[in-house]
Motif scaffolding. Structure first.
Motif, PDB file in Angstrom:
ATOM      1  N   UNK A 115     -49.016   8.729 -32.615  1.00 10.35           N
ATOM      2  CA  UNK A 115     -49.847   9.456 -33.588  1.00 10.35           C
ATOM      3  C   UNK A 115     -49.034   9.633 -34.862  1.00 10.35           C
ATOM      4  N   UNK A 116     -49.732   9.874 -35.967  1.00 11.73           N
ATOM      5  CA  UNK A 116     -49.052  10.094 -37.229  1.00 11.73           C
ATOM      6  C   UNK A 116     -48.449  11.492 -37.208  1.00 11.73           C
ATOM      7  N   UNK A 117     -47.143  11.591 -37.366  1.00 11.07           N
ATOM      8  CA  UNK A 117     -46.470  12.875 -37.225  1.00 11.07           C
ATOM      9  C   UNK A 117     -46.859  13.870 -38.310  1.00 11.07           C
ATOM     10  N   UNK A 118     -47.333  13.341 -39.421  1.00  8.38           N
ATOM     11  CA  UNK A 118     -47.714  14.263 -40.495  1.00  8.38           C
ATOM     12  C   UNK A 118     -48.849  15.185 -40.017  1.00  8.38           C
ATOM     13  N   UNK A 119     -49.654  14.683 -39.057  1.00  8.28           N
ATOM     14  CA  UNK A 119     -50.754  15.487 -38.532  1.00  8.28           C
ATOM     15  C   UNK A 119     -50.251  16.593 -37.606  1.00  8.28           C
ATOM     16  N   UNK A 120     -49.021  16.442 -37.063  1.00  5.69           N
ATOM     17  CA  UNK A 120     -48.469  17.448 -36.152  1.00  5.69           C
ATOM     18  C   UNK A 120     -47.592  18.441 -36.898  1.00  5.69           C
ATOM     19  N   UNK A 121     -47.075  18.015 -38.035  1.00 10.72           N
ATOM     20  CA  UNK A 121     -45.990  18.757 -38.685  1.00 10.72           C
ATOM     21  C   UNK A 121     -46.447  20.074 -39.307  1.00 10.72           C
ATOM     22  N   UNK A 122     -45.724  21.128 -38.948  1.00 16.17           N
ATOM     23  CA  UNK A 122     -45.966  22.441 -39.549  1.00 16.17           C
ATOM     24  C   UNK A 122     -44.614  22.917 -40.067  1.00 16.17           C
ATOM     25  N   UNK A 123     -44.542  23.174 -41.356  1.00 16.18           N
ATOM     26  CA  UNK A 123     -43.234  23.578 -41.885  1.00 16.18           C
ATOM     27  C   UNK A 123     -42.920  24.997 -41.444  1.00 16.18           C
ATOM     28  N   UNK A 124     -41.656  25.235 -41.136  1.00 13.99           N
ATOM     29  CA  UNK A 124     -41.276  26.568 -40.669  1.00 13.99           C
ATOM     30  C   UNK A 124     -41.286  27.564 -41.820  1.00 13.99           C
ATOM     31  N   UNK A 125     -41.210  27.060 -43.038  1.00 19.03           N
ATOM     32  CA  UNK A 125     -41.322  27.952 -44.201  1.00 19.03           C
ATOM     33  C   UNK A 125     -42.702  28.606 -44.159  1.00 19.03           C
ATOM     34  N   UNK A 126     -43.693  27.764 -43.928  1.00 24.41           N
ATOM     35  CA  UNK A 126     -45.084  28.223 -43.846  1.00 24.41           C
ATOM     36  C   UNK A 126     -45.265  29.182 -42.654  1.00 24.41           C
ATOM     37  N   UNK A 127     -44.696  28.789 -41.511  1.00 27.33           N
ATOM     38  CA  UNK A 127     -44.841  29.616 -40.305  1.00 27.33           C
ATOM     39  C   UNK A 127     -44.151  30.969 -40.499  1.00 27.33           C
ATOM     40  N   UNK A 128     -42.981  30.937 -41.128  1.00 30.00           N
ATOM     41  CA  UNK A 128     -42.253  32.195 -41.341  1.00 30.00           C
ATOM     42  C   UNK A 128     -43.052  33.127 -42.256  1.00 30.00           C
ATOM     43  N   UNK A 129     -43.658  32.535 -43.293  1.00 33.99           N
ATOM     44  CA  UNK A 129     -44.482  33.364 -44.206  1.00 33.99           C
ATOM     45  C   UNK A 129     -45.586  34.065 -43.426  1.00 33.99           C
ATOM     46  N   UNK A 130     -46.197  33.301 -42.512  1.00 33.52           N
ATOM     47  CA  UNK A 130     -47.276  33.849 -41.689  1.00 33.52           C
ATOM     48  C   UNK A 130     -46.748  34.988 -40.800  1.00 33.52           C
ATOM     49  N   UNK A 131     -45.615  34.778 -40.173  1.00 36.59           N
ATOM     50  CA  UNK A 131     -45.026  35.810 -39.306  1.00 36.59           C
ATOM     51  C   UNK A 131     -44.718  37.055 -40.146  1.00 36.59           C
ATOM     52  N   UNK A 132     -44.184  36.813 -41.354  1.00 34.79           N
ATOM     53  CA  UNK A 132     -43.786  37.947 -42.202  1.00 34.79           C
ATOM     54  C   UNK A 132     -44.980  38.728 -42.743  1.00 34.79           C
ATOM     55  N   UNK A 133     -46.161  38.133 -42.654  1.00 33.80           N
ATOM     56  CA  UNK A 133     -47.332  38.887 -43.113  1.00 33.80           C
ATOM     57  C   UNK A 133     -47.702  39.955 -42.087  1.00 33.80           C
TER      58      UNK A 133
END
Ligand code: SAM
Length: 341
Positions: A209-227
């Motif tokens: 599969x194309x990895x771009x479809x799986x990829x979630x940046x941890x910067x983005x995830x951290x922002x979500x957690x910090x909300x």
């Protein structure tokens, strides 16, 4: 005399950039009982069994690295607990722990067989275990792992905790999944005193599969957690690429491993050996030294030690992973399961 990295004993394995290699990740098989969608393709071809190092060769290799200053060994795979008689290797290395030549013997596992092995691992001197668990949702687990049973892993985690092992949960961050479950995972881990570490998907091996479809940046995830949670960065380092933060509401730790948005190659203290005895001194480069061939040429370890020393001297400065929308070709042809995660 103290070595420059403050470890007390002198380390023989120093690369050209002055990095001390003290950490070996030793793969004991490329096989696994799961087929995680970001790790393997559905129909994997595994290496022929004759290519695998025997348990005696794995032990010999581990001892050679310990003699050269390695103080931490992580047994990995594939799934290390599917390797036949694997406890014999742990038992063989246990005396090195008691003697203080090895400070830590640990493993990374998917947890499916941990319930069976937890007590034996503890008896062999293992104190901590990393369990890979990307979801707490039964159906999502089955689909992400292509058929795995979440109940087995949960049972394994409980068995490990009962055996007195510290458990760290590793989650590969995946788009359209991890975001939804992050609070649940955090509570699950921290309610049980376990550190939770998120890992960015790395472009290792073709998984169909194309990895771009799986990829979630941890910067983005951290922002979500910090909300929703209060994070404060910690200076704590495990000698690896993880960076940690404390969650005020739970008191627990979250780790972030970000090979794509940041790399921390300047601190890298580790090398990997595959189950067929190939030494890779960088996860993200194609460098490789065949230690099996060296070992099988002679029972004497002189040449083996020389080959290890030479490879460490040539350890690449770092990797340059990238995920691009360029079809399904990975940046590196090796799967994580073959290199040893
Ligand atoms: N079977 C064991 C396990 O599941 O932990 C050990 C081997 S597994 C290859 C080691 C770790 O690598 C797991 O946490 C897995 O999720 C992670 N992994 C596998 N492929 C990856 C990839 N392409 N990017 C990031 N992590 C990956």
């Amino acid at each position: 005399m103290l070595s420059p990295d403050g470890h007390g004993s002198s380390c023989g394995l120093i690369d050209r950039f002055g990095r001390h290699v003290r950490y070996l990740r030793l793969s004991v098989t490329d096989r696994c009982d799961l087929r995680c969608v970001y790790c393997m393709s559905e129909h994997m071809t595994f290496m022929p069994r004759r290519e695998l190092l025997s348990l005696e060769e794995l032990e010999r290799l581990a001892r050679a690295f310990i003699r050269r200053g390695v103080t931490k060994i992580r047994i990995t795979g594939g799934e290390p607990l599917v390797r036949k008689d694997i406890m014999r290797l742990f038992a063989a290395l246990a005396p090195q722990l008691s003697a203080g030549d090895l400070r830590e013997l640990t493993l990374t596992t998917n947890g499916t067989r941990l319930a069976h092995f937890a007590d034996d691992l503890a008896r062999c001197g293992v104190r901590r275990v990393n369990v890979s668990l990307d979801t707490l949702d039964l159906d999502r687990y089955r689909s992400l792992t292509r058929g795995g049973s979440l109940a087995d892993v949960l049972e394994g985690i409980e068995a490990a905790r009962s055996a007195g092992l510290a458990v760290k949960i590793n989650v590969v961050a995946l788009r359209n999944g991890t975001e939804v479950e992050v609070d649940h995972l955090l509570r699950f881990a921290h309610d049980r005193g376990m550190t939770l570490t998120f890992i960015e998907t790395m472009p290792l091996g073709d998984v169909g599969v194309d990895r771009i479809d799986q990829y979630l940046s941890l910067k983005q995830l951290r922002r979500l957690i910090e909300s929703r949670w209060t994070l404060s960065d910690l200076p704590f380092r495990s000698g690896g690429p993880a960076r940690y933060a404390r969650v005020a509401e739970t008191g627990g730790m979250i780790g972030f491993i970000t090979p794509l948005t940041h790399n921390f190659c300047e601190d890298c203290n580790r090398v990997r050996v595959t189950a067929s005895g190939i030494l890779h001194t960088c996860l993200g480069q194609e460098d490789a030294v065949d230690l099996k061939a060296v070992m099988r040429r002679s029972q004497d370890d002189t040449e083996l030690v020389r080959a290890i020393d030479r490879a460490i001297r040539d350890k690449p400065r770092g990797h340059d992973f990238a995920i691009e929308r360029n079809g399904t070709l990975p940046a590196l042809s090796r799967h994580m399961s073959a290199t040893g995660g």
